[in-house]
Every structure is written in structure tokens, then in C-alpha cells.
Design a protein around this motif. Structure first.
Motif, mmCIF file in Angstrom:
data_model
loop_
_atom_site.group_PDB
_atom_site.id
_atom_site.type_symbol
_atom_site.label_atom_id
_atom_site.label_comp_id
_atom_site.label_asym_id
_atom_site.label_seq_id
_atom_site.Cartn_x
_atom_site.Cartn_y
_atom_site.Cartn_z
ATOM 1 N N PRO A 1 0.822 -1.220 0.000
ATOM 2 C CA PRO A 1 0.000 0.000 0.000
ATOM 3 C C PRO A 1 0.853 1.266 0.000
ATOM 4 O O PRO A 1 0.456 2.289 -0.558
ATOM 5 N N GLY A 2 2.039 1.196 0.617
ATOM 6 C CA GLY A 2 2.943 2.348 0.616
ATOM 7 C C GLY A 2 3.363 2.735 -0.779
ATOM 8 O O GLY A 2 3.406 3.919 -1.131
ATOM 9 N N ILE A 3 3.664 1.740 -1.589
ATOM 10 C CA ILE A 3 4.025 2.008 -2.992
ATOM 11 C C ILE A 3 2.866 2.694 -3.700
ATOM 12 O O ILE A 3 3.051 3.700 -4.389
ATOM 13 N N PHE A 4 1.660 2.158 -3.519
ATOM 14 C CA PHE A 4 0.490 2.766 -4.167
ATOM 15 C C PHE A 4 0.247 4.192 -3.678
ATOM 16 O O PHE A 4 -0.206 5.041 -4.448
ATOM 17 N N SER A 5 0.557 4.470 -2.409
ATOM 18 C CA SER A 5 0.340 5.829 -1.899
ATOM 19 C C SER A 5 1.242 6.844 -2.587
ATOM 20 O O SER A 5 0.909 8.022 -2.663
ATOM 21 N N PHE A 6 2.370 6.391 -3.103
ATOM 22 C CA PHE A 6 3.271 7.295 -3.812
ATOM 23 C C PHE A 6 2.990 7.366 -5.308
ATOM 24 O O PHE A 6 3.291 8.381 -5.931
ATOM 25 N N VAL A 7 2.432 6.323 -5.899
ATOM 26 C CA VAL A 7 2.277 6.313 -7.362
ATOM 27 C C VAL A 7 0.885 6.689 -7.850
ATOM 28 O O VAL A 7 0.724 7.048 -9.021
ATOM 29 N N ILE A 8 -0.130 6.639 -7.004
ATOM 30 C CA ILE A 8 -1.485 7.001 -7.436
ATOM 31 C C ILE A 8 -1.666 8.511 -7.299
ATOM 32 O O ILE A 8 -1.527 9.069 -6.206
ATOM 33 N N ASP A 9 -1.990 9.145 -8.414
ATOM 34 C CA ASP A 9 -2.196 10.602 -8.429
ATOM 35 C C ASP A 9 -3.259 11.022 -7.419
ATOM 36 O O ASP A 9 -4.299 10.382 -7.294
ATOM 37 N N GLY A 10 -2.965 12.108 -6.711
ATOM 38 C CA GLY A 10 -3.923 12.688 -5.786
ATOM 39 C C GLY A 10 -3.823 12.171 -4.369
ATOM 40 O O GLY A 10 -4.349 12.792 -3.455
ATOM 41 N N ARG A 11 -3.161 11.037 -4.158
ATOM 42 C CA ARG A 11 -2.985 10.543 -2.792
ATOM 43 C C ARG A 11 -2.012 11.468 -2.064
ATOM 44 O O ARG A 11 -1.148 12.087 -2.670
ATOM 45 N N LEU A 12 -2.146 11.563 -0.752
ATOM 46 C CA LEU A 12 -1.342 12.510 0.020
ATOM 47 C C LEU A 12 0.151 12.348 -0.197
ATOM 48 O O LEU A 12 0.860 13.332 -0.467
ATOM 49 N N MET A 13 0.665 11.139 -0.130
ATOM 50 C CA MET A 13 2.101 10.938 -0.277
ATOM 51 C C MET A 13 2.554 11.253 -1.696
ATOM 52 O O MET A 13 3.658 11.762 -1.911
ATOM 53 N N ASN A 14 1.706 11.011 -2.676
ATOM 54 C CA ASN A 14 2.008 11.359 -4.060
ATOM 55 C C ASN A 14 2.120 12.882 -4.202
ATOM 56 O O ASN A 14 3.051 13.388 -4.818
ATOM 57 N N VAL A 15 1.175 13.590 -3.604
ATOM 58 C CA VAL A 15 1.196 15.052 -3.675
ATOM 59 C C VAL A 15 2.414 15.610 -2.929
ATOM 60 O O VAL A 15 3.078 16.524 -3.418
ATOM 61 N N LEU A 16 2.704 15.033 -1.769
ATOM 62 C CA LEU A 16 3.863 15.513 -1.008
ATOM 63 C C LEU A 16 5.173 15.290 -1.742
ATOM 64 O O LEU A 16 6.049 16.148 -1.750
ATOM 65 N N LEU A 17 5.293 14.130 -2.389
ATOM 66 C CA LEU A 17 6.558 13.797 -3.071
ATOM 67 C C LEU A 17 6.691 14.489 -4.411
ATOM 68 O O LEU A 17 7.747 15.025 -4.735
ATOM 69 N N LEU A 18 5.619 14.481 -5.187
ATOM 70 C CA LEU A 18 5.711 14.957 -6.567
ATOM 71 C C LEU A 18 5.052 16.306 -6.811
ATOM 72 O O LEU A 18 5.168 16.858 -7.917
ATOM 73 N N GLY A 19 4.356 16.814 -5.807
ATOM 74 C CA GLY A 19 3.723 18.111 -5.982
ATOM 75 C C GLY A 19 2.487 17.964 -6.731
ATOM 76 O O GLY A 19 1.730 18.541 -7.232
#
Length: 181
Positions: A163-181
Motif C-alpha cells: 500500500p505504501g508504494i500505491f500511496s506514492f504512485v497514485i495521483d492525488g494521494r497525500l504521499m504522491n502530492v507531497l513527493l511529486l507536488g
């Protein structure tokens, strides 16, 4: 144990004779790579958020997301440490209890992120986490350390890393927004 071996074991607690809970070389490598990469991504994402390098974060207005992130992020480096550090020590036992409790709170908080009853495919990790937490506790109490180790590895790699991987690669998820803007 010779005096030199004792000194070496003290200076480097990760280099010691294999015990019942120690990981094999392949599993150890997977845990080190996955845990280190996820910890690094979490640190970068959180630092970007703290430094204001991300857009607004309306996610954090949802109490369930705030609790989820506050409990899951420490699980990554803590789980990595527990899998690699000496087993059976009082510190291992106390930190292990903390890690399992954080994982259960993390899983429980996901039930309220979109409202109770609004589940998606990723919620399959909630019952998996509850089951693994129960098995981790019961196997440790029964002194079935092989089962204990296997349940922890499964929970760490399965219900934390995937799930951690998905939190970074799915657009709009909090960790995705934090990492990629």
C-alpha cells in the motif's frame, strides 16, 4: 565467545550468529531495500511538506487521513529496525508491541477515510493486518518464533510496503502530492 567477538558484537549488533528469528540473506536484502527506499521516500515527502514545497494539502483536514499518516509513517523505519536488530531483548519486545499497535491503528483509521462502509480494493489490507497482528502476538506468546517471524515479514512487506508504494504512485494521494507536488 572470545573477548574480541564480544567487542565486535557490541560494536555491530547486526553481525552476530544466526538465531531463530534472523532473516535469510534474500529476505534480509528485500527488507533492507524495501524498508530503506520507503523510509527515504517518506522523509523526502514529509520534508517537502514541512518546507512548503507542495501545493495545499486538503487531505489533512480529514482526521482519519491525519491519524493514518501519523501512525503509518513511523511504522516503516521502526519495522525495518525491528526486522534487522537483535531479537528477544526488552527493547525489541517493547518496540515490537508499539509497532503492532501502530499498524492496527493505521489499519483501523483507513475505515473512516472515505466514510465507514465506503471501501475500495486497498481495504483488503485491513483484515490482513488484523489477522497478522493477532498471529504475531499469539505466536510470540506461544514461543513459536518461526511463525512470529514469518507473520511480521508478511505484514511488513505485504500490508506496509505494497500500500505504501500505491500511496506514492497514485495521483492525488497525500504521499504522491507531497513527493511529486
Amino acid at each position: 565467545m572470545t573477548a574480541l567477538a564480544t567487542v565486535n558484537a557490541y560494536l555491530n549488533p547486526f553481525h552476530r550468529p544466526a538465531g531463530a528469528l534472523d532473516l535469510g540473506p534474500l529476505t534480509r536484502g528485500i527488507v533492507i531495500v524495501a524498508g530503506s527506499a520507503m523510509t527515504t521516500l517518506c522523509v523526502i515527502a514529509i520534508m517537502r511538506g514541512i518546507l512548503g514545497l507542495t501545493p495545499d494539502l486538503p487531505h489533512l483536514q480529514n482526521w482519519a487521513i491525519a491519524v493514518h499518516v501519523a501512525t503509518v509513517v513511523p511504522c516503516v523505519p521502526l519495522g525495518l529496525y525491528l526486522l534487522l536488530a537483535p531479537k528477544g531483548t526488552p527493547m525489541h519486545k517493547q518496540l515490537g508491541k508499539l509497532w503492532v499497535a501502530l499498524m492496527v491503528v493505521t489499519a483501523t483509521s483507513t475505515l473512516w477515510i472515505h466514510g465507514l462502509g465506503n471501501f475500495s480494493w486497498i481495504h483488503i489490507f485491513v483484515p490482513m493486518t488484523y489477522r497478522a497482528a493477532w498471529m504475531i502476538i499469539t505466536s510470540a506468546r506461544a514461543r513459536n518464533f518461526k511463525k512470529h517471524r514469518n507473520e511480521i515479514i508478511g505484514l511488513f512487506l505485504g500490508a506496509l510496503m505494497i500500500p505504501g508504494i500505491f500511496s506514492f504512485v497514485i495521483d492525488g494521494r497525500l504521499m504522491n502530492v507531497l513527493l511529486l507536488g
